[in-house]
Design an enzyme around this catalytic site. Structure first.
Site, short mmCIF file in Angstrom:
data_model
loop_
_atom_site.label_atom_id
_atom_site.label_comp_id
_atom_site.label_asym_id
_atom_site.label_seq_id
_atom_site.Cartn_x
_atom_site.Cartn_y
_atom_site.Cartn_z
N VAL A 38 -0.59 6.94 -6.05
CA VAL A 38 0.21 5.76 -5.69
C VAL A 38 0.24 4.87 -6.93
O VAL A 38 -0.78 4.70 -7.60
CB VAL A 38 -0.42 5.03 -4.48
CG1 VAL A 38 0.27 3.70 -4.21
CG2 VAL A 38 -0.38 5.91 -3.23
N GLY A 75 -1.97 0.78 2.15
CA GLY A 75 -1.92 1.79 3.20
C GLY A 75 -1.06 3.01 2.90
O GLY A 75 -0.96 3.92 3.73
N LEU A 76 -0.46 3.01 1.71
CA LEU A 76 0.46 4.11 1.39
C LEU A 76 -0.28 5.44 1.21
O LEU A 76 0.19 6.49 1.69
CB LEU A 76 1.20 3.74 0.10
CG LEU A 76 2.62 4.21 -0.08
CD1 LEU A 76 3.44 4.06 1.17
CD2 LEU A 76 3.23 3.41 -1.24
N GLY A 77 -1.43 5.41 0.53
CA GLY A 77 -2.21 6.63 0.34
C GLY A 77 -2.60 7.23 1.68
O GLY A 77 -2.49 8.44 1.90
N ARG A 78 -3.02 6.38 2.60
CA ARG A 78 -3.40 6.86 3.93
C ARG A 78 -2.20 7.46 4.67
O ARG A 78 -2.32 8.51 5.32
CB ARG A 78 -4.01 5.69 4.73
CG ARG A 78 -4.58 6.08 6.07
CD ARG A 78 -5.15 4.87 6.80
NE ARG A 78 -6.26 4.25 6.11
CZ ARG A 78 -7.50 4.74 6.08
NH1 ARG A 78 -7.78 5.84 6.74
NH2 ARG A 78 -8.46 4.11 5.43
N GLU A 136 -10.43 18.61 -3.83
CA GLU A 136 -11.40 18.30 -4.88
C GLU A 136 -11.10 16.91 -5.40
O GLU A 136 -9.94 16.57 -5.59
CB GLU A 136 -11.25 19.30 -6.04
CG GLU A 136 -11.92 20.62 -5.77
CD GLU A 136 -11.18 21.77 -6.38
OE1 GLU A 136 -10.23 21.52 -7.17
OE2 GLU A 136 -11.51 22.91 -6.06
N ASN A 151 -14.63 8.87 -8.87
CA ASN A 151 -13.49 8.24 -8.20
C ASN A 151 -13.88 7.81 -6.78
O ASN A 151 -13.45 8.41 -5.79
CB ASN A 151 -12.31 9.22 -8.18
CG ASN A 151 -11.01 8.57 -7.73
OD1 ASN A 151 -11.01 7.44 -7.24
ND2 ASN A 151 -9.90 9.28 -7.88
N TYR A 207 -10.76 9.58 1.63
CA TYR A 207 -10.92 10.91 2.25
C TYR A 207 -11.98 10.88 3.34
O TYR A 207 -11.80 11.47 4.41
CB TYR A 207 -11.27 11.96 1.19
CG TYR A 207 -10.24 12.07 0.08
CD1 TYR A 207 -8.89 11.92 0.34
CD2 TYR A 207 -10.62 12.31 -1.23
CE1 TYR A 207 -7.95 12.00 -0.67
CE2 TYR A 207 -9.69 12.41 -2.26
CZ TYR A 207 -8.35 12.24 -1.97
OH TYR A 207 -7.42 12.33 -2.97
C1 COA Z 1 -6.46 7.11 -4.22
C2 COA Z 1 -5.08 6.46 -3.98
C3 COA Z 1 -4.04 7.55 -3.77
C4 COA Z 1 -5.19 5.61 -2.70
O1 COA Z 1 -3.91 5.09 -2.43
P1 COA Z 1 -3.71 3.66 -1.75
O2 COA Z 1 -2.29 3.55 -1.34
O3 COA Z 1 -4.26 2.61 -2.64
O4 COA Z 1 -4.68 3.84 -0.49
P2 COA Z 1 -4.64 2.99 0.86
O5 COA Z 1 -4.09 1.62 0.62
O6 COA Z 1 -4.01 3.81 1.93
O7 COA Z 1 -6.20 2.85 1.13
C5 COA Z 1 -6.88 3.85 1.83
C6 COA Z 1 -8.36 3.56 1.84
O8 COA Z 1 -8.94 3.91 0.60
C7 COA Z 1 -9.70 2.82 0.09
N1 COA Z 1 -9.47 2.70 -1.33
C8 COA Z 1 -8.37 3.04 -2.01
N2 COA Z 1 -8.56 2.79 -3.32
C9 COA Z 1 -9.80 2.26 -3.43
C10 COA Z 1 -10.58 1.78 -4.51
N3 COA Z 1 -10.12 1.79 -5.76
N4 COA Z 1 -11.82 1.34 -4.24
C11 COA Z 1 -12.30 1.32 -2.98
N5 COA Z 1 -11.62 1.75 -1.93
C12 COA Z 1 -10.38 2.21 -2.15
C13 COA Z 1 -9.16 1.58 0.75
O9 COA Z 1 -10.18 0.66 0.92
C14 COA Z 1 -8.62 2.08 2.06
O10 COA Z 1 -9.56 2.01 3.05
P3 COA Z 1 -9.32 0.95 4.25
O11 COA Z 1 -8.00 1.36 4.89
O12 COA Z 1 -10.52 1.19 5.11
O13 COA Z 1 -9.27 -0.39 3.59
C15 COA Z 1 -4.69 5.52 -5.15
O14 COA Z 1 -5.73 4.61 -5.38
C16 COA Z 1 -4.38 6.25 -6.45
O15 COA Z 1 -3.26 6.70 -6.69
N6 COA Z 1 -5.40 6.38 -7.31
C17 COA Z 1 -5.22 7.06 -8.59
C18 COA Z 1 -4.99 8.54 -8.41
C19 COA Z 1 -6.12 9.20 -7.66
O16 COA Z 1 -7.28 8.86 -7.83
N7 COA Z 1 -5.76 10.19 -6.83
C20 COA Z 1 -6.72 10.96 -6.09
C21 COA Z 1 -7.10 12.14 -6.89
S1 COA Z 1 -8.23 13.18 -5.97
#
Ligand code: COA
Length: 155
Positions: free
Chosen positions: A75, A83-86, A107, A112, A119
């Site tokens: 994202v 909430g987009l990742g979820r 994985e 991270n 997850y």
């Molecule tokens: C991981 C990622 C996809 C999450 O996307 P997002 O849209 O921010 O996630 P959401 O808003 O749906 O949050 C989902 C949950 O993850 C948690 N979360 C997401 N990023 C977080 C962070 N940096 N630190 C702590 N918690 C985090 C949130 O607290 C949330 O939990 P909640 O609903 O209980 O509050 C995004 O941070 C990203 O693109 N990161 C970089 C790429 C990456 O790491 N991809 C995964 C590779 S395995």
């Protein structure tokens, strides 16, 4: 509110821009990404807001296979924490279950915790660790979830 739809090859430029910005130096090549999107064994989704691609995610879930693998999720930084990742994950989990998978694997880098938190909250549990799997000697944490467990409601 962002819209989520199935990805196609016209999204490749925007996906690759986010892929490089997010994952370099472990980012996939354009060729790998286009093979992934075009494969009959995968489902790739994109999230858009105001006509701009702000996220993507994909799962490998071959029809008839008992296992599915989350391949990637990203994202854009300005859109994280909304909430987009979820939502992307929930759609991929729905798809994996509908294609007959029993277990969904992924994985994630040991350094991270944000992604691991996402997850875990979706029902994934740690299966084990692949030592020094990523560039720079970072371990991969392998996680698994029962594909038939209902997905949670959108945040
Ligand atoms: C991981 C990622 C996809 C999450 O996307 P997002 O849209 O921010 O996630 P959401 O808003 O749906 O949050 C989902 C949950 O993850 C948690 N979360 C997401 N990023 C977080 C962070 N940096 N630190 C702590 N918690 C985090 C949130 O607290 C949330 O939990 P909640 O609903 O209980 O509050 C995004 O941070 C990203 O693109 N990161 C970089 C790429 C990456 O790491 N991809 C995964 C590779 S395995």
């Amino acid at each position: 509110m962002s819209g989520i739809r199935e990805a196609d090859l016209r999204d490749l430029d925007a996906i690759m821009a986010l892929e490089s910005a997010t994952f370099a130096p472990d980012d996939w090549s354009r060729e790998s990404m286009s093979r992934e999107i075009a494969s009959e064994h995968t489902r790739y989704l994109v999230a858009e807001q105001g006509g701009e691609l702000v996220g993507y995610a994909g799962v490998l879930a071959p029809s008839g296979s008992t296992d599915a693998d989350i391949q990637t999720i990203a994202v854009a930084p300005a859109h994280r924490g909304a909430g987009l990742g979820r939502r992307l994950m929930n759609e991929l989990l729905d798809y994996a279950a509908s294609s007959g998978a029993r277990g969904v694997f992924l994985e994630v880098r040991a350094d991270n915790p944000g992604a691991q938190h996402l997850y875990t909250s979706l029902g994934f549990a740690v299966l084990g660790v692949r030592p020094r799997y990523y560039k720079g000697g970072i371990d991969a944490v392998v996680m698994k979830r029962d594909a038939r467990e209902p997905v949670r409601g959108e945040a």
